[in-house]
Design a protein around this motif. Structure first.
Motif, PDB file in Angstrom:
ATOM      1  N   GLY A   1       0.782  -1.259   0.120  1.00  0.00           N
ATOM      2  CA  GLY A   1       0.178  -0.092  -0.073  1.00  0.00           C
ATOM      3  C   GLY A   1       0.802   1.400  -0.173  1.00  0.00           C
ATOM      4  O   GLY A   1       1.949   1.386  -0.324  1.00  0.00           O
ATOM      5  N   HIS A   2       0.357   2.272   0.550  1.00  0.00           N
ATOM      6  CA  HIS A   2       0.818   3.546   0.381  1.00  0.00           C
ATOM      7  C   HIS A   2       2.246   3.617   1.271  1.00  0.00           C
ATOM      8  O   HIS A   2       2.265   3.115   2.480  1.00  0.00           O
ATOM      9  CB  HIS A   2      -0.084   4.720   0.989  1.00  0.00           C
ATOM     10  CG  HIS A   2       0.701   6.142   1.119  1.00  0.00           C
ATOM     11  ND1 HIS A   2       0.794   6.895   0.010  1.00  0.00           N
ATOM     12  CD2 HIS A   2       0.904   6.889   2.052  1.00  0.00           C
ATOM     13  CE1 HIS A   2       1.290   7.937   0.302  1.00  0.00           C
ATOM     14  NE2 HIS A   2       1.435   7.947   1.882  1.00  0.00           N
ATOM     15  N   PHE A   3       3.348   4.213   0.717  1.00  0.00           N
ATOM     16  CA  PHE A   3       4.526   4.175   1.467  1.00  0.00           C
ATOM     17  C   PHE A   3       4.506   5.166   2.541  1.00  0.00           C
ATOM     18  O   PHE A   3       4.150   6.675   2.476  1.00  0.00           O
ATOM     19  CB  PHE A   3       5.480   4.880   0.441  1.00  0.00           C
ATOM     20  CG  PHE A   3       7.045   4.969   1.085  1.00  0.00           C
ATOM     21  CD1 PHE A   3       7.554   4.324   2.054  1.00  0.00           C
ATOM     22  CD2 PHE A   3       7.795   6.178   0.558  1.00  0.00           C
ATOM     23  CE1 PHE A   3       8.788   4.228   2.646  1.00  0.00           C
ATOM     24  CE2 PHE A   3       9.067   6.338   1.077  1.00  0.00           C
ATOM     25  CZ  PHE A   3       9.369   5.255   1.922  1.00  0.00           C
TER      26      PHE A   3
ATOM     27  N   ALA B   1      -1.773   7.939 -12.082  1.00  0.00           N
ATOM     28  CA  ALA B   1      -0.770   7.853 -13.280  1.00  0.00           C
ATOM     29  C   ALA B   1       0.718   7.336 -12.601  1.00  0.00           C
ATOM     30  O   ALA B   1       1.607   6.538 -12.917  1.00  0.00           O
ATOM     31  CB  ALA B   1      -0.479   8.925 -14.098  1.00  0.00           C
ATOM     32  N   GLN B   2       0.878   8.328 -11.514  1.00  0.00           N
ATOM     33  CA  GLN B   2       2.205   8.181 -10.819  1.00  0.00           C
ATOM     34  C   GLN B   2       2.383   6.842  -9.894  1.00  0.00           C
ATOM     35  O   GLN B   2       3.476   6.230 -10.190  1.00  0.00           O
ATOM     36  CB  GLN B   2       2.339   9.379  -9.723  1.00  0.00           C
ATOM     37  CG  GLN B   2       2.592  10.847 -10.416  1.00  0.00           C
ATOM     38  CD  GLN B   2       2.733  11.721  -9.751  1.00  0.00           C
ATOM     39  OE1 GLN B   2       1.956  11.944  -8.585  1.00  0.00           O
ATOM     40  NE2 GLN B   2       3.431  12.718  -9.744  1.00  0.00           N
ATOM     41  N   GLU B   3       1.328   6.621  -9.372  1.00  0.00           N
ATOM     42  CA  GLU B   3       1.218   5.237  -8.779  1.00  0.00           C
ATOM     43  C   GLU B   3       1.516   4.080  -9.721  1.00  0.00           C
ATOM     44  O   GLU B   3       2.183   3.173  -9.458  1.00  0.00           O
ATOM     45  CB  GLU B   3      -0.174   5.030  -8.315  1.00  0.00           C
ATOM     46  CG  GLU B   3      -0.253   3.840  -7.354  1.00  0.00           C
ATOM     47  CD  GLU B   3       0.282   3.997  -5.974  1.00  0.00           C
ATOM     48  OE1 GLU B   3       0.829   3.045  -5.284  1.00  0.00           O
ATOM     49  OE2 GLU B   3       0.295   5.273  -5.507  1.00  0.00           O
ATOM     50  N   ARG B   4       1.000   4.192 -10.813  1.00  0.00           N
ATOM     51  CA  ARG B   4       1.109   3.128 -12.039  1.00  0.00           C
ATOM     52  C   ARG B   4       2.456   2.966 -12.278  1.00  0.00           C
ATOM     53  O   ARG B   4       3.190   1.961 -12.453  1.00  0.00           O
ATOM     54  CB  ARG B   4       0.230   3.304 -13.170  1.00  0.00           C
ATOM     55  CG  ARG B   4      -1.171   2.724 -13.106  1.00  0.00           C
ATOM     56  CD  ARG B   4      -2.006   2.532 -14.116  1.00  0.00           C
ATOM     57  NE  ARG B   4      -2.076   3.904 -15.094  1.00  0.00           N
ATOM     58  CZ  ARG B   4      -2.883   4.951 -14.869  1.00  0.00           C
ATOM     59  NH1 ARG B   4      -3.964   4.925 -13.991  1.00  0.00           N
ATOM     60  NH2 ARG B   4      -2.795   6.173 -15.510  1.00  0.00           N
ATOM     61  N   GLU B   5       3.143   4.251 -12.591  1.00  0.00           N
ATOM     62  CA  GLU B   5       4.695   4.378 -13.077  1.00  0.00           C
ATOM     63  C   GLU B   5       5.492   3.664 -11.991  1.00  0.00           C
ATOM     64  O   GLU B   5       6.309   3.288 -12.328  1.00  0.00           O
ATOM     65  CB  GLU B   5       4.908   5.704 -13.197  1.00  0.00           C
ATOM     66  CG  GLU B   5       6.151   5.829 -13.840  1.00  0.00           C
ATOM     67  CD  GLU B   5       6.566   7.482 -14.056  1.00  0.00           C
ATOM     68  OE1 GLU B   5       7.813   7.985 -14.191  1.00  0.00           O
ATOM     69  OE2 GLU B   5       5.597   8.486 -13.752  1.00  0.00           O
TER      70      GLU B   5
END
Length: 333
Positions: A259-261, A271-275
């Motif tokens: 999950g979230h850092f 989009a940033q998450e996917r990248e």
């Protein structure tokens, strides 16, 4: 003229005293040591061979077995290192850096003794005995460290740097953390050695990741998201990179993304998450063959032999070098 003559005589006499007794100001080149001024005598004889991460020297006895006291292992490890064998230099550097920690712990022996006495007075004999045994083991290791030639202790960081530049993956990781400066004297940041480390540490850590050192993922996740630490401040704030390395750490530890850092200050958009996840999966496949390290520590701090904790890769013998450090990337790449 009669008035000037005594002044001239006195001036010449003063000059003679300065010259005879070495009081005349010396130039910076004269004050420099052999290495700084390129003294021919310091470099006379056969030049040191280029250091490589290849095997042991054919003309030297085999490397000493692991676990023997440092004072017994150091001479042969040093001989291999001088012959240009980077893995021996890595191992010797690791042992010498461990000595710094051990000697510091040995200086706290009195506090450990008081702690053991307090546990004994409270009836906790098991804890008291364990503390005493640990203190005795540290004292024995510290004694061995003190028997090592002092000049070798001074060479610890240089040996680590040479091994890292020769492509030994664990040396690249350890050098990149900057932990070898934890037990240094005040003023270390004003040295050319530190300046060299500052310029190359980020590239070394990225190379260690690409060479298959799993602990590099935890380090880089924090380095790209915070500046609490000497080496962390060398990396730019980059939330995508931070999350990518957090996801890589999760893949290495469990085989799945997470999950979230928790160290990130800002949420990523979709989009940033996917990248970041795509990067993590690519690194996991290319650098780690999609492997899982069930004993991987969540800590980003390195452990020295004989101190505390354990690492999945704290071994100068492996993994095999995969990355050339001739063209190190920058932290923002």
């Amino acid at each position: 003229m009669k008035i000037l003559r005594p002044i001239i005589v006195l001036s010449l006499a003063t000059l003679l005293v300065w010259v005879v007794f070495g009081l005349w100001p010396r130039s910076a080149e004269e004050d420099a040591g052999p290495a700084e001024r390129g003294d021919a005598n310091a470099t006379a004889g056969k030049p040191a061979p280029a250091m490589t991460a290849a095997g042991e020297g054919e003309d030297l006895p085999p490397l000493p077995p692991k676990g023997i006291p440092i004072d017994q292992a150091a001479p042969l490890l040093a001989a291999h290192a001088r012959a240009g064998h980077a893995r021996a230099a890595c191992r010797l550097a690791l042992e010498l850096l461990s000595c710094r920690f051990t000697l510091g712990q040995d200086g706290l022996r009195g506090l450990h003794s008081l702690s053991a006495e307090r546990h004994a007075a409270q009836g906790n004999l098991e804890a008291a005995i364990r503390i005493d045994q640990q203190s005795m083991a540290v004292a024995e290791s510290a004694s061995a460290c003190r028997r090592v030639e002092p000049a070798l202790h001074e060479d610890a960081v240089s040996l680590l740097s040479q091994a890292a530049r020769a492509g030994v993956p664990y040396a690249m990781y350890l050098y990149g953390t900057g932990e070898h400066y934890r037990y240094r004297d005040i003023g270390f940041a004003a040295t050319p050695e530190f300046d060299q480390w500052r310029r190359s540490a980020p590239g070394m850590m990225l190379a260690a990741r690409d060479a298959g050192i799993p602990e590099a993922a935890a380090f880089l996740a924090r380095a790209y998201s915070q500046d609490v630490g000497l080496a962390y401040a060398l990396f730019p704030d980059d939330q995508v990179q931070a999350n990518a390395h957090w996801q890589l750490q999760s893949l290495l530890g469990s085989g799945a993304t997470s999950g979230h850092f928790p160290f990130m200050f800002d949420r990523l958009d979709a989009a940033q998450e996917r990248e970041s996840i795509e990067r993590a999966r690519r690194w996991h496949k290319e650098a780690f063959a999609s492997g899982v390290f069930h004993n991987l520590s969540s800590s980003d701090m390195p452990y020295f032999p004989g101190t505390h904790g354990s690492m999945a890769s704290s071994d100068c013998q492996g993994p095999a070098p995969r990355t050339s450090v001739g063209t190190l990337r920058q932290a923002g790449d």
